[in-house]
Each structure stands twice: as C-alpha cells, then as structure tokens.
Design an enzyme around this catalytic site. Sequence first.
Site, PDB file in Angstrom:
ATOM      1  N   TRP A 127      -4.095   5.709   3.177  1.00  0.00           N
ATOM      2  CA  TRP A 127      -5.009   5.657   2.281  1.00  0.00           C
ATOM      3  C   TRP A 127      -6.166   6.935   2.342  1.00  0.00           C
ATOM      4  O   TRP A 127      -6.840   6.732   3.595  1.00  0.00           O
ATOM      5  CB  TRP A 127      -5.926   4.453   2.078  1.00  0.00           C
ATOM      6  CG  TRP A 127      -6.511   4.156   0.959  1.00  0.00           C
ATOM      7  CD1 TRP A 127      -6.512   4.517  -0.289  1.00  0.00           C
ATOM      8  CD2 TRP A 127      -7.877   3.375   1.317  1.00  0.00           C
ATOM      9  NE1 TRP A 127      -7.772   3.922  -0.882  1.00  0.00           N
ATOM     10  CE2 TRP A 127      -8.561   3.387   0.009  1.00  0.00           C
ATOM     11  CE3 TRP A 127      -8.669   2.946   2.483  1.00  0.00           C
ATOM     12  CZ2 TRP A 127      -9.771   2.711  -0.169  1.00  0.00           C
ATOM     13  CZ3 TRP A 127      -9.849   2.166   2.080  1.00  0.00           C
ATOM     14  CH2 TRP A 127     -10.396   2.179   0.811  1.00  0.00           C
ATOM     15  N   ASP A 208      -4.170  -2.955   8.161  1.00  0.00           N
ATOM     16  CA  ASP A 208      -4.804  -3.117   7.032  1.00  0.00           C
ATOM     17  C   ASP A 208      -4.052  -3.731   6.029  1.00  0.00           C
ATOM     18  O   ASP A 208      -2.738  -3.314   5.576  1.00  0.00           O
ATOM     19  CB  ASP A 208      -5.177  -1.575   6.374  1.00  0.00           C
ATOM     20  CG  ASP A 208      -6.222  -1.495   5.246  1.00  0.00           C
ATOM     21  OD1 ASP A 208      -6.284  -2.562   4.607  1.00  0.00           O
ATOM     22  OD2 ASP A 208      -6.120  -0.298   4.585  1.00  0.00           O
ATOM     23  N   ALA A 210      -4.253  -4.977   2.333  1.00  0.00           N
ATOM     24  CA  ALA A 210      -4.818  -5.079   1.132  1.00  0.00           C
ATOM     25  C   ALA A 210      -3.924  -5.437  -0.036  1.00  0.00           C
ATOM     26  O   ALA A 210      -4.256  -5.780  -1.209  1.00  0.00           O
ATOM     27  CB  ALA A 210      -5.245  -3.541   0.700  1.00  0.00           C
ATOM     28  N   LYS A 242      -6.997  -7.327  -4.541  1.00  0.00           N
ATOM     29  CA  LYS A 242      -5.874  -7.255  -5.308  1.00  0.00           C
ATOM     30  C   LYS A 242      -5.238  -8.670  -5.868  1.00  0.00           C
ATOM     31  O   LYS A 242      -4.704  -8.972  -6.898  1.00  0.00           O
ATOM     32  CB  LYS A 242      -4.967  -6.251  -4.729  1.00  0.00           C
ATOM     33  CG  LYS A 242      -5.506  -5.263  -4.284  1.00  0.00           C
ATOM     34  CD  LYS A 242      -5.882  -3.875  -4.952  1.00  0.00           C
ATOM     35  CE  LYS A 242      -6.666  -3.109  -3.988  1.00  0.00           C
ATOM     36  NZ  LYS A 242      -6.976  -1.817  -4.360  1.00  0.00           N
TER      37      LYS A 242
END
Length: 393
Positions: A127, A208, A210, A242
């Site tokens: 990202w 991470d 997400a 999300k």
Amino acid sequence: MLDQLKDQPADKILSLMAAFRADPRPAKIDLGVGVYKDAEGRTPVMRAVREAEKRIWEGETTKTYTALAGDPAFADALVPLVLGDSVPRANVAAVATPGGTGAVRQGFELIRLMAPLATIWVPDPTWPNHLSILKHLGMPVRTYRYFDAATLGVDVDGMLADLAGVQPGDAVLLHGCCHNPTGADPDAETWGKVAALLRDRGAFPFIDLAYLGFGDSLEADAAATRMIAAAGECLIAASCSKNFGIYRERTGLLMAVAGDEAVAKVAQGNLAHLNRQNFSFPPDHGARVVSTILGDEGLRADWAAELEEIRAGMLSLREMLAAELRRLTNSDRFDFLTRHKGMFSRLGATPEQVEAMRRDHGIYMVGDSRINVAGLNARTVPVLAQAMVAAGL
Ligand code: LMR
C-alpha cells in the site's frame, strides 16, 4: 515561514478520486479507492451499525474522555475476533487508533521506540501509504519480493529468499489477508514457512489487517495472523473501516502480542503514551459501534451475515469478470481474478494501458492497474472486459 513549504507529492489513490469526480462522462466507472460499493454504487451503512448507533444514541449519557487506549470494551471485543485463542488475552496490549492507518502509524512509531535503527521490510508492492509514512518518519526501509508479474500470484520463492536475509531485530510488514494492491495472498503452507522463517531470523512481524472478512471468511482470513501471533511477538494493525463499513469514523486497533503478561503491560503503557503524544484520546464513536455489535449476539450475527453478503458479492463479480474475459479471449489467462482475494486485483496492465482505459472508456483504476472489484456491477463487468481486451491485455 509558510513560503518555505514545497508541494507534497499527491497521494495516487486519493487524487484518482478527485479525477473521477471531475470527469463529466456519465458512463464513467470508478475502480479506484478501496471503498465497498453495492450494485447501485452506494456505500451503505450496515444494518447492525445503524442499530448499534441507535442504541448508543439512546443510552449514551456523557461525552467525557474515555482512556488513552480507548474504551477497553473495544479492545476486549476486537482482540478475540482477530486472534481467537491463539495467544492468552493477557499477553496482548492494545490501543484504539484513528483508523487502520492510525494503527499502522503508531505501530511504526512503537518499533522506532524499541529499536531506533531497525529496518522495516515491506512487500514489493505494498500500500503506497506504508512507504509514505515510513519516509515521513525517516525509518530505514527495504523491500522483499512478493508479486510475480508473470503469474499475477505470490512470488513464493522470491519472498522466502528475501526474507531469509532479514536481520535479527528488523521488522517485517505483512498483509494479513487480501493483499493491497495485488489481491494475491500466500497459501497456508507459505504462511507457515514465513512464520517459521521470521521466528528463526529473530525478526519482528507487523501485520496490517485491513480487510478481515473480505477474503474467504472471518475465520480463514485471521488464520495467518493467528499463526504468526502464536509463533512469537508481533504487532497487528486492525482496521474496522471496511468490514464494518465505518470508513469516516476512523476505527482501528493496534495490538502488540508479547511473550508474557509483564511485557504486555509495559507495551500497553508505551502504546498509551504514543497515543498521548500524537492525538491524546482516540475517536470513540466507531469503536463503540464495533463493541456494541460484537457484544450483542443478534447484532453480531446480522453483521457477520451482511459481511458475508458483501464478500460473496465481490466473489461473484470476480467470477463474472473472469468468465467474460474467458469468452472474449478464448483463454483462461485471466482466471487469476478468481484466485485473488478481497477487494483488489492487480490486472498486470502497463501504465499506458491503464491510461488508455481511462481515456477511451472512462474506467478509473490505480496506475499500477489495481482495480477495486466492488466498483463493478453486472452492467459494467462486460465494459471493463472489453476495455481490457481493447487495450491489449
Ligand atoms: C485504498 O488502498 O484504496 C484504501 O486503503 C484507502 C486508502 O486510504 O488509500
């Protein structure tokens, strides 16, 4: 003084949002920023979120501060969702943060506090904001191979070879599931090798997470994170943006998994201290929505069911797109779309092909050819497939 400032480089994902809005063509298609959209192009408030907000509104009697770590009920609800019983709860320090990005930022800062010279290894690609935050913090960065441009899957050999070069005390950033921007995730066997390798090298994993629940299921998407947490110390940045659809409420949790309770206690103090330095108290509303939902059997079941509808919808869009491309090209070379997980797929198009699809068809995707699958619907799948073929993919 202010005239000393220079323009900052534009964020590629966010500037795409602006370019899309400015495009007057009614048939334009937005496959840019990672926001879930339903078939009508709306980003709905989930049913359980609406109900939880109602209950909070009715029951809340004060807006006074919570705690530097956020309302403890939030961590107590989210830690088990992510970690299951892979590690004892008492070994986990956790603080609420402004979104998953806030958790990523606080995680990097905690690493800097522990080991100021530690190198942070990130997948290539990752990202873009990971790199941007690390640059802002002035932390040393190295990349490890991750994506195989030929197969559009994970470059397992390259990844393991590069991670074998990690030094003790280095931190390694991993995407727990639904890799952003490629959609290519390691299989369980590869995750096992990664976990063992990092433990043997004395590296510090930073996961991470997400898109929990957007890949295979809530449980399956947490499996890699749990395996790594069970193998030793690590950090986990979890986002609720999300999977609860509460993007603007900025709801994230940074977890530090320690080897014992005493170390977790010190980590907890350090995480709270970092919150105090950066913003004091984390936002509360989204965190309260999440703990209300996860703490109520009915709301939790409804949330999980709606999340599953969302996941299944994205999966069927993937299948439709792959089927359409199979029909148009008479080949199965786009079947990688059904193997990718979550919201994103990197199509493997050149920047020129990405530009051509935008210019000629009003289709907006990130310059590296990342598409947000949720931006598609039954009407636009054939439009994208035709544009891809016309662009020479
Ligand atoms: C994305 O990658 O599109 C999302 O994570 C949104 C963002 O902040 O970039």
